[in-house]
Design an enzyme around this catalytic site. Structure first.
Site, PDB file in Angstrom:
ATOM      1  N   HIS A 272      12.908 -35.906 -22.601  1.00 26.73           N
ATOM      2  CA  HIS A 272      12.589 -36.816 -23.002  1.00 26.73           C
ATOM      3  C   HIS A 272      12.772 -37.834 -22.347  1.00 26.73           C
ATOM      4  O   HIS A 272      12.551 -39.439 -22.404  1.00 26.73           O
ATOM      5  CB  HIS A 272      14.298 -37.653 -23.251  1.00 26.73           C
ATOM      6  CG  HIS A 272      15.259 -36.357 -23.989  1.00 26.73           C
ATOM      7  ND1 HIS A 272      16.431 -36.322 -24.002  1.00 26.73           N
ATOM      8  CD2 HIS A 272      14.525 -35.735 -25.049  1.00 26.73           C
ATOM      9  CE1 HIS A 272      16.729 -35.162 -25.376  1.00 26.73           C
ATOM     10  NE2 HIS A 272      15.376 -34.738 -25.807  1.00 26.73           N
TER      11      HIS A 272
ATOM     12  N   TYR B 232      16.671 -50.351 -19.862  1.00 27.15           N
ATOM     13  CA  TYR B 232      15.983 -49.163 -19.163  1.00 27.15           C
ATOM     14  C   TYR B 232      16.729 -50.039 -18.072  1.00 27.15           C
ATOM     15  O   TYR B 232      16.147 -49.274 -16.871  1.00 27.15           O
ATOM     16  CB  TYR B 232      14.895 -49.207 -19.774  1.00 27.15           C
ATOM     17  CG  TYR B 232      15.377 -48.337 -21.160  1.00 27.15           C
ATOM     18  CD1 TYR B 232      15.638 -46.617 -21.250  1.00 27.15           C
ATOM     19  CD2 TYR B 232      14.896 -49.055 -22.699  1.00 27.15           C
ATOM     20  CE1 TYR B 232      15.660 -45.646 -22.264  1.00 27.15           C
ATOM     21  CE2 TYR B 232      15.337 -47.448 -23.676  1.00 27.15           C
ATOM     22  CZ  TYR B 232      15.851 -47.142 -23.522  1.00 27.15           C
ATOM     23  OH  TYR B 232      15.984 -45.606 -24.908  1.00 27.15           O
TER      24      TYR B 232
ATOM     25  N   GLN C 207      16.759 -32.759 -20.303  1.00 30.26           N
ATOM     26  CA  GLN C 207      16.981 -33.709 -21.365  1.00 30.26           C
ATOM     27  C   GLN C 207      17.029 -35.051 -20.612  1.00 30.26           C
ATOM     28  O   GLN C 207      16.920 -36.245 -21.098  1.00 30.26           O
ATOM     29  CB  GLN C 207      17.631 -33.744 -22.011  1.00 30.26           C
ATOM     30  CG  GLN C 207      17.884 -32.117 -23.192  1.00 30.26           C
ATOM     31  CD  GLN C 207      18.949 -32.211 -23.936  1.00 30.26           C
ATOM     32  OE1 GLN C 207      19.782 -32.559 -24.569  1.00 30.26           O
ATOM     33  NE2 GLN C 207      19.875 -30.865 -23.617  1.00 30.26           N
TER      34      GLN C 207
END
Length: 233
Positions: free
Chosen positions: A108, A57, A90
């Site tokens: 999300h 990430y 999303q």
């Protein structure tokens, strides 16, 4: 203006941001940047290899900070001059917000935020890498503010309410294959027009039930340009 009270809900996915240069996370072979999804997008993956997950990430976050909203994001934001607009996305990027959209529901999570592993209510703005040893205010490790597989989708109810109240729905940049997001269109009232923009549209069961479905077979920027003219004429 005659449009001013109509409520448009945008259901947006990875294809909306792809033309900004953001990778769509999930490749055709089902891998995320070469990783099994469970390795980098599940609580179990984080527990077994937190460094791998944080690095995954961190790379996405760094990339996000180098790109800009594209024409599709900009046109969606410009719809607010004519309609009440709710974006249900999303996507975990902030490109809708940067383009000027004022009401964005992130199903999300958001890359530019972190959260406490002990208390998910503790959420922080985050534009830098998260590393092991970065702690929240109660002393627990920070993690990406991302809804992983197997976790609850906290914004799903808000998104469903928005869809149920919509006068028009635009689906853009999503294959409508990822649940529960793909089922949101089922909350729409039966008379509501649904516009589906996708270069390779996949009509799932939820879409088949739409009484007024218009498919625009095009990439997000091209399809949104075409639909924008149609809606505001």
């Amino acid at each position: 203006m005659k449009h001013s009270k109509e409520h448009i809900v945008i259901l947006s996915g990875a294809g909306t941001s792809a033309e900004s240069g953001l990778s769509t996370f999930r490749d055709a072979d089902g891998l995320w940047e070469g990783h099994e999804i469970t390795e980098v997008a599940s609580p179990q993956g984080f527990a077994s290899n937190p460094n791998l997950v944080l690095d995954f990430y961190n790379q996405r976050r760094r990339q996000l900070l180098t790109v800009q909203p594209n024409k599709a994001h900009q046109l969606i934001a410009q719809l607010e001059a004519y309609f009440n607009v709710t974006v249900v996305t999303q996507n975990v990027d902030d490109l809708h917000e940067r383009a000027g959209s004022s009401e964005v529901i992130h199903l999300h999570g958001e890359l530019l935020k972190s959260q406490s592993t002990a208390n998910p209510e503790l959420v922080y703005d985050c534009q830098h890498d998260i590393v092991l040893g970065d702690l929240c205010e109660i002393g627990s490790q920070l993690r990406p503010f991302i809804v992983w597989f197997g976790e609850q989708v906290p914004m799903l109810e808000s998104a469903a309410i928005a869809v149920a109240e919509a006068d028009k729905i635009i689906i853009i940049g999503t294959s409508m294959q990822v649940y529960p997001a793909a089922s949101l269109v089922e909350f729409a009232q039966s008379h509501v027009p649904v516009f589906y923009i996708d270069p390779k549209p996949a009509i799932n069961y939820s879409l088949e039930q739409s009484r007024q479905l218009e498919v625009i077979e095009a990439a997000a920027t091209i399809g949104m340009s075409q639909l924008f003219k149609q809606l505001v004429k």
